[in-house]
Enzyme design. Structure first.
Site, PDB file in Angstrom:
ATOM      1  N   LYS A 172       0.854  -1.197   0.000  1.00  0.00           N
ATOM      2  CA  LYS A 172       0.000   0.000   0.000  1.00  0.00           C
ATOM      3  C   LYS A 172       0.887   1.244   0.000  1.00  0.00           C
ATOM      4  O   LYS A 172       1.739   1.417   0.883  1.00  0.00           O
ATOM      5  CB  LYS A 172      -0.881  -0.033   1.256  1.00  0.00           C
ATOM      6  CG  LYS A 172      -2.230   0.602   1.094  1.00  0.00           C
ATOM      7  CD  LYS A 172      -3.080   0.289   2.331  1.00  0.00           C
ATOM      8  CE  LYS A 172      -4.435   0.946   2.256  1.00  0.00           C
ATOM      9  NZ  LYS A 172      -5.177   0.782   3.522  1.00  0.00           N
TER      10      LYS A 172
HETATM   11  O1  G3P Z   1      -7.903   1.708   5.279  1.00  0.00           O
HETATM   12  C1  G3P Z   1      -8.272   2.899   4.712  1.00  0.00           C
HETATM   13  C2  G3P Z   1      -9.670   3.375   5.008  1.00  0.00           C
HETATM   14  O2  G3P Z   1     -10.582   2.326   4.794  1.00  0.00           O
HETATM   15  C3  G3P Z   1      -9.841   4.094   6.300  1.00  0.00           C
HETATM   16  O3  G3P Z   1     -11.178   4.209   6.708  1.00  0.00           O
HETATM   17  O4  G3P Z   1     -12.893   4.763   8.393  1.00  0.00           O
HETATM   18  O5  G3P Z   1     -10.517   5.500   8.766  1.00  0.00           O
HETATM   19  O6  G3P Z   1     -11.932   6.588   7.036  1.00  0.00           O
HETATM   20  P1  G3P Z   1     -11.639   5.334   7.783  1.00  0.00           P
END
Ligand code: G3P
Length: 218
Positions: A87
């Site tokens: 990533k």
């Molecule tokens: O892993 C990346 C993403 O899915 C993060 O999600 O909920 O922290 O905005 P969030």
């Protein structure tokens, strides 16, 4: 649509995997920290532990922001397990790293995508996945799902193989809407995946079936 779980919590990963519908896992440095996984060796071991639970792609994020650092980390992460996808953040150094790594046969997931231009750039560099963060766009009063639709159109126009991995999914409607639009993958929490199964009429209907069976088999 592929289902990934967005967590570093091994119990949640096991529970989702046991459902038989899990295609992979995404993590990020914040999710690792949330589980108390710190230190380079522990983080690498945690990725291996995840790969030993799930037979599917596992995104492992670099922490460098310069080309040399990202490719060094990326090569090391990819060597951990055949299912690791590196990533890489959406920055210009990251685009160079994606191009380099994809040239070496190492699969990548370009993260922190908030515009269709960023997704196009990552696809041109050869990213395996792009991760548009729909929940975080919703958080700032911008429709995250519109971005998924824009990227779908662009990738289909040019038959890019890069998969759209809808990230920052927060609830079951996000998953359903992503499936309607044609995201290739969604990654979300266990709660959103499990919520897809819920319907009050299912509960009522089952209750009735069980009661009728019990009454007829006294
Ligand atoms: O892993 C990346 C993403 O899915 C993060 O999600 O909920 O922290 O905005 P969030």
């Amino acid at each position: 649509m592929k289902f990934f779980i967005d967590t570093a919590n091994l119990n949640d990963i096991r529970e989702a995997n046991d459902l038989g519908i899990l295609d992979g896992v995404t993590t990020n440095p914040s999710l690792m920290a949330k589980e108390g996984i710190t230190g380079a060796e522990n983080i690498l071991q945690h990725y291996v532990d995840i790969c030993n639970i799930v037979d599917g792609d596992v995104s492992a994020e670099v922490n460098s922001v310069d080309f040399e650092g990202m490719i060094k980390e990326g090569v090391a992460l990819a060597a951990l397990h055949k299912n690791i996808v590196v990533k890489i953040p959406m920055i210009l150094e990251g685009i160079k790293a994606i191009k380099y790594l994809s040239g070496k046969g190492i699969r990548t997931n370009c993260t922190l995508i908030f515009s269709s231009g960023q997704a196009l750039l990552a696809a041109k560099a050869g990213a395996t996945y792009v991760s548009p963060f729909i929940g975080r766009l919703d958080d700032i009063s911008t429709n995250g799902l519109d971005l998924i639709a824009q990227i779908r159109l662009i990738f289909d126009n040019y038959a890019y193989n890069t998969e759209i991995l809808a990230a920052s999914v927060r609830h079951p409607m996000h998953i359903i809407n992503c499936a309607e639009i044609g995201a290739d993958v969604m990654t979300g929490p266990l709660s959103a995946i499990k919520a897809l199964a819920k319907h009050p009429l299912t509960d009522l209907g089952l209750q009735q079936f069980l009661a009728d069976f019990a009454a007829g088999n006294k």
